[in-house]
Design a protein around this motif. Structure first.
Motif, short mmCIF file in Angstrom:
data_model
loop_
_atom_site.label_atom_id
_atom_site.label_comp_id
_atom_site.label_asym_id
_atom_site.label_seq_id
_atom_site.Cartn_x
_atom_site.Cartn_y
_atom_site.Cartn_z
N SER A 253 26.86 29.15 25.41
CA SER A 253 28.09 28.68 26.06
C SER A 253 29.30 28.89 25.16
CB SER A 253 27.94 27.18 26.36
OG SER A 253 29.14 26.69 26.88
N ASP A 254 30.44 29.11 25.80
CA ASP A 254 31.70 29.22 25.06
C ASP A 254 32.50 27.93 25.20
OD1 ASP A 254 31.11 31.86 24.44
OD2 ASP A 254 31.98 32.58 26.31
N ASP A 255 32.00 27.03 26.01
CA ASP A 255 32.71 25.78 26.27
C ASP A 255 32.58 24.85 25.05
OD1 ASP A 255 33.14 23.10 27.01
OD2 ASP A 255 32.72 23.55 29.12
N PRO A 256 33.73 24.46 24.42
CA PRO A 256 33.65 23.68 23.18
C PRO A 256 32.89 22.36 23.34
CG PRO A 256 35.94 24.26 23.72
CD PRO A 256 35.10 24.74 24.84
N THR A 257 33.02 21.72 24.50
CA THR A 257 32.33 20.43 24.69
C THR A 257 30.81 20.66 24.76
OG1 THR A 257 34.18 19.97 26.15
CG2 THR A 257 32.46 18.30 26.05
N VAL A 258 30.44 21.70 25.49
CA VAL A 258 29.00 22.01 25.60
C VAL A 258 28.46 22.39 24.23
CG1 VAL A 258 27.30 23.55 26.66
CG2 VAL A 258 29.24 22.75 28.00
N GLN A 259 29.23 23.22 23.53
CA GLN A 259 28.84 23.63 22.17
C GLN A 259 28.57 22.42 21.28
OE1 GLN A 259 28.57 26.33 20.10
NE2 GLN A 259 28.43 27.64 21.88
#
Ligand code: ADP
Length: 274
Positions: A253-259
């Protein structure tokens, strides 16, 4: 030199490719193949479909021609085209035509990526006719004995538009794939990455955790392929946490929250070596 060559690969394996079976998929494949039926492999990317076809081609003693499909793939890439060679035009067979002539198994990986007009050429091959019309040569080839058509697709990322046409689908026998059961996946990761089973077990447990998540920011869940990549990094000297961050969490993922969530999971699931 033809574009088609860049996308296709022929395998004539000597030893049986390592493949651990989980269900009756080998029996279904062989029964369908012997009856001249085309086969569709459904399942997420990185769950063993390609490896499975390689093992089947080996058992059936057929050459395997693999084509990685993409949205620029044209009928000519599959069937063939005239190329200019030394001032002369010369017809060059595409991978599908070669498979039809040679009686090989042709594996079209991620077939829904190909344009629908491209997949239309598969219809007379996929049904009882087993024929390939080559318009540009004005001929129709009968498939040589041994020819088999196998396509794969990932039902997870279909848009309605890209969904396989019903008329293509109804000509085929479908085999569903999932990620291997945890105890089998541990074996596979340990063997493919050459790491101890208990280390592989930690990686697989982490993957199980990711696969249970229902997060919209996750494009894909962790596949067996990425677990093997993490295992390889461990074999090359990285700690299991470093390997899981680089090979599993970051690519998903590139999504910071998911990361951030994935990084936290790593700290919970994977202990630092003492
Ligand atoms: P797909 O074609 O579904 O994207 P692959 O066949 O490339 O996936 O699988 C990725 C890797 O996972 C393979 O190279 C292989 O190392 C491993 N793998 C997955 N499933 C199996 C299995 N059942 N037996 C052996 N290896 C497997």
């Amino acid at each position: 030199m033809a574009i088609a060559d860049a996308q296709s690969r022929t395998t004539n394996s000597t030893g049986r490719p390592y493949y651990v079976t989980s269900s009756n998929e080998e029996r279904v494949f062989k029964a369908a193949y012997h009856q001249g039926l085309s086969i569709i492999l459904k399942g997420p990317t990185g769950c063993g479909k390609t490896r499975f076809v390689e093992a089947m081609a080996h058992d059936l003693q057929r050459p395997l021609i693999t084509v990685a499909c993409h949205d620029d793939l044209t009928t000519a890439d599959l069937v063939g085209r005239f190329l200019l060679r030394g001032g002369e035009t010369e017809w060059v067979d595409g991978p599908l035509t070669r498979a039809v002539r040679e009686g090989a198994i042709c594996y079209l990986d991620e077939v829904v990526e190909a344009r629908q007009d491209t997949t239309v050429v598969l219809h007379p091959l996929a049904d009882h006719r087993r024929q390939l019309p080559i318009d540009r040569l004005g001929i129709t080839l009968n498939a040589a004995p041994g020819f088999g058509l196998v396509v794969s697709y990932n039902p997870g990322y279909q848009s309605v538009l890209k969904d396989l046409k019903d008329s293509t689908r109804q000509r085929m026998v479908a085999i569903e794939f999932e990620f291997p059961a945890p105890e089998i996946e541990v074996q596979i990761v340990a063997r493919e990455a050459s790491i101890p089973t208990d280390t592989a077990a930690v990686i697989v447990q982490f993957a199980q955790g990711i696969r249970r998540l229902e997060t919209p920011g996750l494009r894909e869940v962790a596949s067996t392929r990425v677990l093997i990549a993490a295992g390889r990094l461990i074999a090359a000297g990285l700690t299991p946490r470093e390997a899981a961050r680089a090979a599993i969490a970051a690519p998903l993922s590139d999504d910071p929250t998911v990361q951030k969530g994935l990084m936290k999971m790593i700290d919970v699931y994977i202990a630092e070596p003492s």
